[in-house]
Design a protein around this motif. Structure first.
Motif: not given
Length: 480
Positions: A430, A409, A352, A321, A348-349, A277, A281-283, A434
């Protein structure tokens, strides 16, 4: 009757190459007052790249440690994470008479040649759910036991009535007291126990009692999580006869004696999902070494549906991602369903992801309390008492906020966060990774209960995270 109790973790480290000593009653290492050793400061907005090694599964290792009580011979466990929860369980074993020696950073040798005292100190009351699992092994070894009632993170009731009903059917005499359970037996025998719910803890408890009971035990509607199977494999190496049959049925033919064994614990599938995740989430792109696809297959499907992707390698699984994240519907369930401990990083994901996602929690009735702090960071998460987006569950019409609608998002902004329980802890980390700006996270002792070196691992893949020492004992306001 159901019991529940809070947990406060012991911030202690077990020294290498030296016997483990049980914490002395009344010592400064009090379970009731232990606070954080440090807080985290995280600056978000940085993609994570690199590789981390997954640790051994907390939810397996702690039960494997209990299983060593079933024999007077030495057992060696490998891939044991250096976390608070393991330290606490080793302290329990030492109090009962076990000799414990760390052979290297993640390999430990345990031998309980003799039970010196079958009464586990009430100091451990409410600390975790492990003491209740010690009843079967102690009954086989000395015919009696007094163990504190279990605790755990405050994410819903965790009753022990399933455990006690099964043990009574096997011949245990049980007296429930305010903070402990007293059990005696002239000898456990096989029984047919049908669990009202496929409880992991109750299944493990019955397994630990059945392997040396006289006759055959049948556990119907049993849990079959990977951690349960790992315990069965260890017991089999010790000489047990356990068959996992169809329709959640486990059949145990009792044996008179078990011997020592060596075993390597499975990797922690919750930690795998957590770093997956974080990568998506942070790409970023993160290789989780040691991850096993078969343990996270359901998670992988849901990750792919929302826009995450993975590649299985010889060393583990790489996560990244693939496209812009999109909304989904998820319902937690017992294995092989979507694990309840994967729910928090997924939420959390989904903050976004484009659209409105629905997450229906069917395992614990009160597991969305952590979302209030996410909303304070800018998330849009609405809770409902209805069974949204799926079949009705056992919490229907019972006034529990067990469904969440996550709209996205939404940009998250840094803030001051207080971790309320173990699994919410990584969700907050997490969210901070983000978010724009800096976040400060307190209640870190809950996260470190189950994650090995989270700061070091996150730094190794590019997270801007540092620890801020906390001077002296603290009283955290976190609900537990």
């Amino acid at each position: 009757m159901p019991h529940t109790s809070p947990i406060d973790d012991l911030p202690a480290d077990v020294p290498d190459q030296r016997p483990v000593q049980a914490p002395a009653a009344g010592s400064s290492l009090s379970f009731a007052t232990a606070g954080d050793r440090h807080r985290y400061r995280i600056v978000g907005g940085q993609p994570l790249f690199g590789s981390v090694e997954v640790s051994g599964a907390k939810n397996s290792v702690t039960k494997l440690l209990v299983a060593t009580l079933l024999t007077d011979e030495p057992c060696t466990l490998a891939r044991v994470p250096r976390i608070v929860e393991v330290d606490v369980v080793l302290g329990m074993l030492a109090e009962l008479g076990a000799e414990v020696e760390w052979l290297d950073d993640h390999r430990v040798r345990i031998q309980t040649a003799r039970i010196t005292d079958p009464s586990l100190s009430e100091m451990y009351s409410g600390v975790n759910r492990i003491p209740i699992l010690m009843m079967g092994p102690l009954l086989h070894r000395v015919g009696e036991a007094v163990v504190p009632l279990p605790g755990g993170c405050r994410i819903g009731k965790r009753p022990v009535d399933f455990h006690l009903t099964g043990l009574r059917a096997m011949g245990a005499e049980i007296v429930e007291q305010l903070r402990s359970v007293q059990v005696k037996t002239l000898g456990l025998h096989g029984a047919h126990v049908e669990l009202p719910f496929p409880s992991v803890g109750a299944t493990e408890n019955l397994l630990l009692a059945a392997v040396r009971a006289k006759g055959t035990t049948v556990i119907s509607n049993a849990a079959v999580e990977p951690e349960v199977i790992d315990l069965i494999l260890f017991l089999q190496q010790m000489g047990a006869l356990v068959d996992v049959e169809v329709d959640r049925t486990i059949v145990v033919q009792g044996v008179e004696r078990l011997h020592g064994a060596d075993h390597t614990a499975i990797p922690d599938r919750i930690e795998v999902a957590s770093f997956a995740a974080a990568a998506v989430a942070t790409d970023g792109r993160v290789d989780v070494r040691g991850a096993r696809q078969e343990h996270v297959a359901t998670f992988l499907n849901h990750l792919r549906r929302i826009g995450g992707e993975f590649r299985v390698t010889d060393d583990g699984i790489t996560f990244y991602k693939d496209r812009e994240l999109t909304a989904t519907h998820v319902q937690t369930d017992v294995h092989p369903g979507y694990m309840t401990d994967w729910q928090q990083p997924l939420v959390v994901l989904l903050t976004q992801a484009q659209g409105a996602s629905v997450v229906h929690e069917t395992i614990y009735e009160d597991r969305f309390g952590y979302t209030r702090q996410l909303n304070a960071m800018g998330a849009s998460i609405a809770l409902s008492t209805n069974c949204l987006g799926g079949k009705a569950c056992r919490f229907a019409a019972r006034d529990f906020e067990h469904s969440a609608v996550v709209s996205g998002p939404t940009p998250l902004v840094g803030g001051d966060l207080e971790i309320p329980d173990l699994r919410a802890g990584f969700a907050y980390v997490l969210a901070a990774l983000v978010a724009g700006g800096a976040s400060t996270i307190s209640g870190t002792r809950f996260l470190e209960r189950g994650y090995e070196d989270p700061v070091g691992k996150l730094r190794s893949i590019g997270a801007m995270i540092e620890t801020i020492p906390v001077a002296g004992p603290t009283q955290s306001g976190a609900a537990v």
